[in-house]
Enzyme design. Structure first.
Site, PDB file in Angstrom:
ATOM      1  N   PRO A  71       0.780  -1.241   0.000  1.00 23.13           N
ATOM      2  CA  PRO A  71       0.000   0.000   0.000  1.00 23.13           C
ATOM      3  C   PRO A  71       0.814   1.294   0.000  1.00 23.13           C
ATOM      4  O   PRO A  71       0.547   2.195  -0.806  1.00 23.13           O
ATOM      5  CB  PRO A  71      -0.865  -0.139   1.255  1.00 23.13           C
ATOM      6  CG  PRO A  71      -1.011  -1.621   1.447  1.00 23.13           C
ATOM      7  CD  PRO A  71       0.296  -2.204   1.001  1.00 23.13           C
ATOM      8  N   LYS A 173       2.922   9.409 -10.913  1.00 18.69           N
ATOM      9  CA  LYS A 173       1.753   8.585 -10.572  1.00 18.69           C
ATOM     10  C   LYS A 173       0.783   9.354  -9.659  1.00 18.69           C
ATOM     11  O   LYS A 173      -0.431   9.332  -9.871  1.00 18.69           O
ATOM     12  CB  LYS A 173       2.219   7.294  -9.893  1.00 18.69           C
ATOM     13  CG  LYS A 173       1.136   6.491  -9.220  1.00 18.69           C
ATOM     14  CD  LYS A 173       0.127   5.932 -10.202  1.00 18.69           C
ATOM     15  CE  LYS A 173      -1.063   5.325  -9.443  1.00 18.69           C
ATOM     16  NZ  LYS A 173      -2.108   4.850 -10.341  1.00 18.69           N
ATOM     17  N   LYS A 242      -4.250   8.536   0.024  1.00 16.86           N
ATOM     18  CA  LYS A 242      -2.780   8.488   0.131  1.00 16.86           C
ATOM     19  C   LYS A 242      -2.127   9.108  -1.102  1.00 16.86           C
ATOM     20  O   LYS A 242      -1.210   9.928  -0.996  1.00 16.86           O
ATOM     21  CB  LYS A 242      -2.360   7.025   0.327  1.00 16.86           C
ATOM     22  CG  LYS A 242      -0.893   6.714   0.334  1.00 16.86           C
ATOM     23  CD  LYS A 242      -0.370   6.145  -0.959  1.00 16.86           C
ATOM     24  CE  LYS A 242      -1.121   4.953  -1.487  1.00 16.86           C
ATOM     25  NZ  LYS A 242      -0.685   4.476  -2.797  1.00 16.86           N
TER      26      LYS A 242
HETATM   27  P1  NAD Z   1      -3.962  -4.083  -1.611  1.00 18.65           P
HETATM   28  O1  NAD Z   1      -4.240  -3.496  -0.279  1.00 18.65           O
HETATM   29  O2  NAD Z   1      -5.034  -4.822  -2.329  1.00 18.65           O
HETATM   30  O3  NAD Z   1      -2.708  -5.071  -1.503  1.00 18.65           O
HETATM   31  C1  NAD Z   1      -1.557  -4.807  -0.783  1.00 18.65           C
HETATM   32  C2  NAD Z   1      -0.930  -6.138  -0.389  1.00 18.65           C
HETATM   33  O4  NAD Z   1       0.317  -5.882   0.254  1.00 18.65           O
HETATM   34  C3  NAD Z   1      -1.802  -6.936   0.601  1.00 18.65           C
HETATM   35  O5  NAD Z   1      -1.995  -8.244   0.119  1.00 18.65           O
HETATM   36  C4  NAD Z   1      -0.986  -6.897   1.880  1.00 18.65           C
HETATM   37  O6  NAD Z   1      -1.165  -8.053   2.679  1.00 18.65           O
HETATM   38  C5  NAD Z   1       0.422  -6.802   1.324  1.00 18.65           C
HETATM   39  N1  NAD Z   1       1.402  -6.288   2.282  1.00 18.65           N
HETATM   40  C6  NAD Z   1       1.307  -5.181   3.054  1.00 18.65           C
HETATM   41  N2  NAD Z   1       2.426  -5.055   3.811  1.00 18.65           N
HETATM   42  C7  NAD Z   1       3.230  -6.102   3.506  1.00 18.65           C
HETATM   43  C8  NAD Z   1       4.495  -6.547   3.955  1.00 18.65           C
HETATM   44  N3  NAD Z   1       5.178  -5.860   4.880  1.00 18.65           N
HETATM   45  N4  NAD Z   1       4.999  -7.672   3.441  1.00 18.65           N
HETATM   46  C9  NAD Z   1       4.325  -8.382   2.502  1.00 18.65           C
HETATM   47  N5  NAD Z   1       3.106  -8.017   2.042  1.00 18.65           N
HETATM   48  C10 NAD Z   1       2.578  -6.893   2.533  1.00 18.65           C
HETATM   49  O7  NAD Z   1      -3.403  -2.887  -2.506  1.00 18.65           O
HETATM   50  P2  NAD Z   1      -3.391  -2.789  -4.103  1.00 18.65           P
HETATM   51  O8  NAD Z   1      -4.705  -2.265  -4.561  1.00 18.65           O
HETATM   52  O9  NAD Z   1      -2.843  -4.036  -4.671  1.00 18.65           O
HETATM   53  O10 NAD Z   1      -2.351  -1.585  -4.276  1.00 18.65           O
HETATM   54  C11 NAD Z   1      -0.949  -1.761  -4.098  1.00 18.65           C
HETATM   55  C12 NAD Z   1      -0.266  -0.460  -4.522  1.00 18.65           C
HETATM   56  O11 NAD Z   1      -0.591  -0.196  -5.895  1.00 18.65           O
HETATM   57  C13 NAD Z   1      -0.728   0.773  -3.743  1.00 18.65           C
HETATM   58  O12 NAD Z   1       0.341   1.645  -3.568  1.00 18.65           O
HETATM   59  C14 NAD Z   1      -1.806   1.383  -4.650  1.00 18.65           C
HETATM   60  O13 NAD Z   1      -1.970   2.764  -4.422  1.00 18.65           O
HETATM   61  C15 NAD Z   1      -1.241   1.057  -6.013  1.00 18.65           C
HETATM   62  N6  NAD Z   1      -2.213   0.937  -7.113  1.00 18.65           N
HETATM   63  C16 NAD Z   1      -3.405   0.302  -6.951  1.00 18.65           C
HETATM   64  C17 NAD Z   1      -4.289   0.200  -8.031  1.00 18.65           C
HETATM   65  C18 NAD Z   1      -5.624  -0.514  -7.926  1.00 18.65           C
HETATM   66  O14 NAD Z   1      -6.451  -0.371  -8.842  1.00 18.65           O
HETATM   67  N7  NAD Z   1      -5.889  -1.277  -6.870  1.00 18.65           N
HETATM   68  C19 NAD Z   1      -3.934   0.741  -9.268  1.00 18.65           C
HETATM   69  C20 NAD Z   1      -2.688   1.368  -9.413  1.00 18.65           C
HETATM   70  C21 NAD Z   1      -1.837   1.458  -8.327  1.00 18.65           C
END
Ligand code: NAD
Length: 300
Positions: A71, A173, A242
């Protein structure tokens, strides 16, 4: 010539990380996965393939490239601390999370003396384009290292922009999401006004999409997630707040007045506080509805 980079540690198997790691696995890379949620890495290995690492340090230890998709930058800092003793000169760390440029630059400065190259390569396109490998990737960092990781980035994305030095992909981004977040708010507000005037929000969406008011929200979110009342795009409301906070931070660091961006962030932060944890970002439409005392699509 440098050896090909085949062994990838992929840390963070969430909404985005899972399909991105799956693309790498399917493209033939040797993927070792890790996630903070117990069992998730095992689940990935069972359903997609690759190796479920015992923990982040084990994943990183045997890798040529370590990818983080978590995240926030605070999570990345925690991961770097956890893997630091296992890092070896020559490894490349790519933070693909939408992180804070200053935090990533600090990590890069700390790891550089150890012979580790840090790159940032955040993505845009959401879960649907992560699944198809059609993400837009905004990369930052050493061009020679970006050349070396290009094959693996191309397994996940089809548009790869080189923005500048490390951290610049993440600045880009955050600014992309600022534009996207502003476009979402104004589109929903227009639908609320239109509905109160007597217009049909679905017809309005069609007209916007054939006109100059078209944006990513009108095309890909209004009918799909708002008017359908599904609110399940897979991108969390907290993550959008964020990103907007990062965009403002970049503005402040560069002494840029940001009145419109600040209002936009405050609206999104208010929605996150009002609607509670765990909401999809598209649920912010409910805040606009609440302010006007209406529900979109409700003709009663
Ligand atoms: P999410 O919350 O679905 O997934 C995050 C994952 O990271 C979770 O599975 C969590 O368990 C894991 N995690 C957290 N801390 C950890 C650690 N210390 N060690 C191992 N695993 C850990 O988030 P997401 O939607 O996949 O987004 C991830 C990133 O991508 C974010 O920065 C978000 O802003 C960005 N993003 C998301 C999207 C979207 O559409 N969801 C699109 C573009 C960018």
């Amino acid at each position: 010539m440098s050896a090909a980079l085949r062994r990838i540690a992929f840390i963070g198997l969430g909404n985005m990380g899972w399909p991105m790691a799956a693309r790498l696995q399917q493209a033939g890379f040797e993927v070792a996965v890790s996630d903070a949620v117990p069992g998730r890495a095992d689940d990935f290995a069972a359903r997609i393939g690759g190796v479920a690492a015992a923990d982040v340090a084990a994943a990183a230890g045997g890798a040529d490239v370590i990818i983080t998709m978590v995240p926030t930058s605070a999570h990345v800092v925690g991961i770097i601390d956890a893997i630091r003793s296992r890092l070896r000169p020559g490894q490349i760390v790519i933070d693909m999370s939408s992180g804070a440029p200053a935090a990533t630059q600090k990590i890069a400065a700390e790891l550089e003396p150890l012979g580790i190259t840090v790159l940032d390569a955040p993505v845009s396109g959401g879960v649907s384009r992560a699944i198809t490998g059609e993400l837009a990737i905004m990369s930052g960092g050493d061009p020679a290292a970006l050349d070396r990781v290009d094959p693996l980035l191309r397994a996940m994305g089809n548009t790869i922009h080189r923005i500048g030095p490390v951290g610049s992909g993440q600045a880009m981004k955050a600014l992309n999401n600022l534009v996207s977040a502003g476009g979402f708010l104004i589109a929903v507000e227009a639908l609320v006004i239109g509905q109160q005037f007597g217009l049909d929000p679905a017809v309005m969406t069609d007209v916007l999409n054939a006109s100059t008011g078209m944006n990513n929200t009108t095309q890909k979110k209004l009918k799909q997630f708002v008017l359908s009342r599904k609110f399940d795009s897979g991108f969390g409301l907290d993550l959008m707040v964020k990103d907007l906070s990062i965009a403002l931070e970049v503005g402040r660091d560069n002494a840029v007045p940001t009145p419109f961006a600040a209002l936009c962030r405050e609206m999104w932060a208010s929605a996150a506080a009002t609607l509670g944890k765990g909401e999809d970002h598209t649920a912010i439409a409910r805040l606009s509805e609440k302010l006007a005392g209406v529900t979109l699509g409700d003709k009663t």
